[in-house]
Write a protein that holds these residues in place. Structure first.
Motif, mmCIF file in Angstrom:
data_model
loop_
_atom_site.group_PDB
_atom_site.id
_atom_site.type_symbol
_atom_site.label_atom_id
_atom_site.label_comp_id
_atom_site.label_asym_id
_atom_site.label_seq_id
_atom_site.Cartn_x
_atom_site.Cartn_y
_atom_site.Cartn_z
ATOM 1 N N GLN A 123 0.826 -1.215 0.000
ATOM 2 C CA GLN A 123 0.000 0.000 0.000
ATOM 3 C C GLN A 123 0.858 1.262 0.000
ATOM 4 O O GLN A 123 0.439 2.308 -0.495
ATOM 5 N N LYS A 124 2.071 1.149 0.522
ATOM 6 C CA LYS A 124 2.970 2.307 0.578
ATOM 7 C C LYS A 124 3.816 2.454 -0.683
ATOM 8 O O LYS A 124 4.708 3.294 -0.737
ATOM 9 N N GLY A 125 3.537 1.630 -1.679
ATOM 10 C CA GLY A 125 4.168 1.820 -2.981
ATOM 11 C C GLY A 125 5.550 1.242 -3.128
ATOM 12 O O GLY A 125 6.346 1.720 -3.955
ATOM 13 N N ALA A 126 5.866 0.194 -2.373
ATOM 14 C CA ALA A 126 7.187 -0.439 -2.525
ATOM 15 C C ALA A 126 7.355 -0.947 -3.955
ATOM 16 O O ALA A 126 6.421 -1.514 -4.534
ATOM 17 N N PRO A 127 8.548 -0.778 -4.528
ATOM 18 C CA PRO A 127 8.791 -1.231 -5.917
ATOM 19 C C PRO A 127 9.015 -2.750 -5.971
ATOM 20 O O PRO A 127 10.067 -3.232 -6.386
ATOM 21 N N ILE A 128 7.981 -3.474 -5.536
ATOM 22 C CA ILE A 128 8.033 -4.938 -5.464
ATOM 23 C C ILE A 128 6.761 -5.440 -6.126
ATOM 24 O O ILE A 128 5.705 -5.545 -5.483
ATOM 25 N N ASN A 145 16.424 -0.006 -6.155
ATOM 26 C CA ASN A 145 15.169 0.740 -6.039
ATOM 27 C C ASN A 145 14.447 0.445 -4.733
ATOM 28 O O ASN A 145 13.820 1.334 -4.144
ATOM 29 N N VAL A 146 14.540 -0.796 -4.254
ATOM 30 C CA VAL A 146 13.936 -1.131 -2.956
ATOM 31 C C VAL A 146 14.616 -0.323 -1.852
ATOM 32 O O VAL A 146 13.951 0.214 -0.957
ATOM 33 N N CYS A 147 15.939 -0.190 -1.920
ATOM 34 C CA CYS A 147 16.658 0.583 -0.902
ATOM 35 C C CYS A 147 16.317 2.063 -0.986
ATOM 36 O O CYS A 147 16.229 2.742 0.045
#
Length: 548
Positions: free
Chosen positions: A73-78, A120-122
């Protein structure tokens, strides 16, 4: 004596990778919950968060589910879920066998995991950290330790504006002292401060030496007809022969992009072997070439990985600090995954540190970290995979692979056998005269490419006039020992063309092209004389990976 500005924090974290950022976020979450104010600082040597992050990566969300349960919901690039797992044994340059699931260790199954860019995750984790009030300083390298009264009390960032002789240039800026009650070291594999701490506090006593692999990664844009989003391919076998272990990966990520790479174990014995050329050759196998043909290579990088597992894991706590993630060696090699384990180690460190700060303790040896670690799923994972790498080293690919499949699939990693490999990776090379040279094929500039064009794609840059960050303990050894005995393997094991032997003068000369360095640390690991020490260059130097 250089006068340095001093800044005081509760916690200083070295490295904005998965372990460091998870530690920072967990600390801030606990402080928020207890309505306690904490000053937390993260220093990152890359030009931005993610610039030095390189990982496959198939990502297991277990630790992230605990840290930020609403990450989606917080938009993680996963976003790219794994839909298909394929494992191949490559017989030779053209033949392969698809391995049936029953013969594959279950740790290689990736149902429920995601293909991601950890860079991108970091970057996204850094955003979450900053929203919690955490200060992140990219472009600042942690150059040295502050140790007083036999306890770590912080770090000193690198000086900016020194020339190659260490003299001050115009605009010179001395590094700062960042002091803290506790310091978390999350530098990644073979962190130079982590290496110093392990030696200083004898943290690896009674442990097997750490073992390493050199991982290569390229990103390709391929034609849509060659792309099946969510497909994960792993292989072993050709071109790695004899006692050279390792394996390849190819992940179909989003937007018609392919991630392809090879991990070469650094315990190989033939000094003529070039891990870089093994990777370039591997891509010509039909398993890879049929996917890559017609595509365009858009990124390249290389990085050492710590793969010794539980047998090589040092004591991770010492007065004033904790080693986390790949700085300690928490990667689970049976899964070829280290991001979720790094994150969990950082979270456990945050718990131990917060408890100590609540008791108004500082600079203490956080023995509670070991208790938390041994009670966690992280320890359970590493224990169950403790034999994975040593079995391959001791038994070879076929027998070692068979043992690992039996152990993982039928006994959950709990067979009452203990394999250990106590030979350091730098001590495995045979004399160059006793083994055959390897004749690698020429690059075709369509599937395979030379080192310098690859380094160009890594966006690597260092300030030219600065002290060399690749230190030789003895400047004569590369020619008098390594060249004589091993045909100076640094020419080949370095994936960026940093080291050369210049034969244009009367006597051979060892040349260091430090500008090319992608910070993989392989030279620090594999040099047979242990004569090269990698230290941090001026802040923001090195690769600038956009989405690795």
């Amino acid at each position: 004596m250089v006068e340095r500005e001093t800044m005081e924090f509760d916690v200083v974290i070295v490295g904005a990778g998965p372990a460091g950022l998870s530690a920072a976020i967990k600390l801030a979450q606990q402080a928020q919950e207890k309505q306690k104010e904490l000053m937390i600082c993260v220093v990152e040597k890359g030009s931005e968060v993610g610039a030095h992050i390189l990982s496959g990566a198939v990502f297991e969300t277990r630790a992230l589910d605990e840290l930020i349960p609403d990450w989606a919901q917080k938009g993680a690039p996963i976003k790219t879920a794994v839909k298909q797992d394929d494992i191949y044994w490559l017989n030779n340059e053209s033949k392969s066998i698809k391995v049936p699931n029953i013969a594959v260790p279950k740790t290689f199954h990736n149902h429920g995991n995601y293909i991601v860019s950890m860079g991108n995750v970091c970057r996204w984790l850094a955003e979450q950290a900053e929203q919690l009030g955490i200060e992140i300083f990219p472009g600042f390298s942690a150059h040295s330790l502050i140790i007083e009264d036999d306890a770590v009390k912080g770090i000193i960032t690198g000086d900016m504006g020194l020339d190659e002789n260490g003299e001050q240039k115009e605009g010179y800026m001395p590094g700062m002292e960042l002091r803290a009650k506790y310091t978390v070291f999350a530098e990644g594999c073979r962190g130079h401060l982590g290496k110093e701490l392990i030696s200083r506090f004898n943290l690896d006593a009674d442990k097997s030496p750490q073992h390493y692999g050199l991982g290569f990664k390229e990103i390709w844009q391929v034609p849509p007809e060659n792309h099946v989003e969510g497909t994960v391919v792993h292989s072993t076998g050709w071109p790695l022969t004899g006692d050279t272990n390792g394996g390849s990966f190819m992940y179909h990520s989003e937007d018609n992009q392919i991630v392809v790479g090879l991990i070469v174990d650094l315990n190989y014995s033939n000094p003529h072997l070039s891990p870089y050329d093994e990777f370039q050759q591997m891509k010509h196998h039909p398993v890879f070439k049929d996917v890559l043909k017609g595509g365009k290579r858009i990124a390249y990088g290389a990085r050492a990985i710590a793969k010794g597992g539980l047998n090589s894991l040092p004591k991770m706590h010492f007065p004033g600090g904790i080693l986390t993630g790949c700085d300690a060696g928490t990667l689970n090699f049976a899964k070829i995954k280290g991001n979720h384990t790094a994150m969990k180690s950082g979270m456990l460190a945050a718990e131990a540190i917060f408890e100590a700060i609540e008791k108004e303790a500082q600079y203490t040896d956080l023995t509670s970290y070991q208790e938390k670690f041994e009670a966690s799923w992280l320890y359970e994972e590493l224990y169950s995979s403790r034999n994975f790498g040593p079995a391959l080293h001791k038994l070879g690919k076929l027998l070692g692979g068979a043992y690992n499949t039996l152990d993982q699939n039928f006994f959950g990693g709990k067979l009452p056998i203990q394999f250990k490999d106590n030979t350091p990776d730098h001590a495995t090379l045979l004399p160059a005269s006793s083994v055959d040279k390897i004749d690698y094929p020429k690059y075709d500039n369509e599937i395979s490419f030379d080192k310098l064009s690859s380094v160009f794609l890594s966006n690597t840059n260092h300030e030219e006039s600065q002290p060399c960050h690749l230190k030789l303990k003895n400047a004569t050894i590369p020619v008098t020992v390594n060249l004589t005995d091993f045909d100076e393997p640094a020419q080949r094991y370095c994936p960026a063309g940093v080291y050369e032997i210049d034969n244009t003068e009367d006597a051979p000369k060892f040349v260091i092209n430090s500008q090319n360095c992608v910070h993989c640390k392989t030279c620090d690991i594999k040099d047979p004389s242990q004569n090269i020490t990698w230290v941090t260059p001026e802040g923001a130097g090195g690769p600038n990976y956009p989405n690795m």
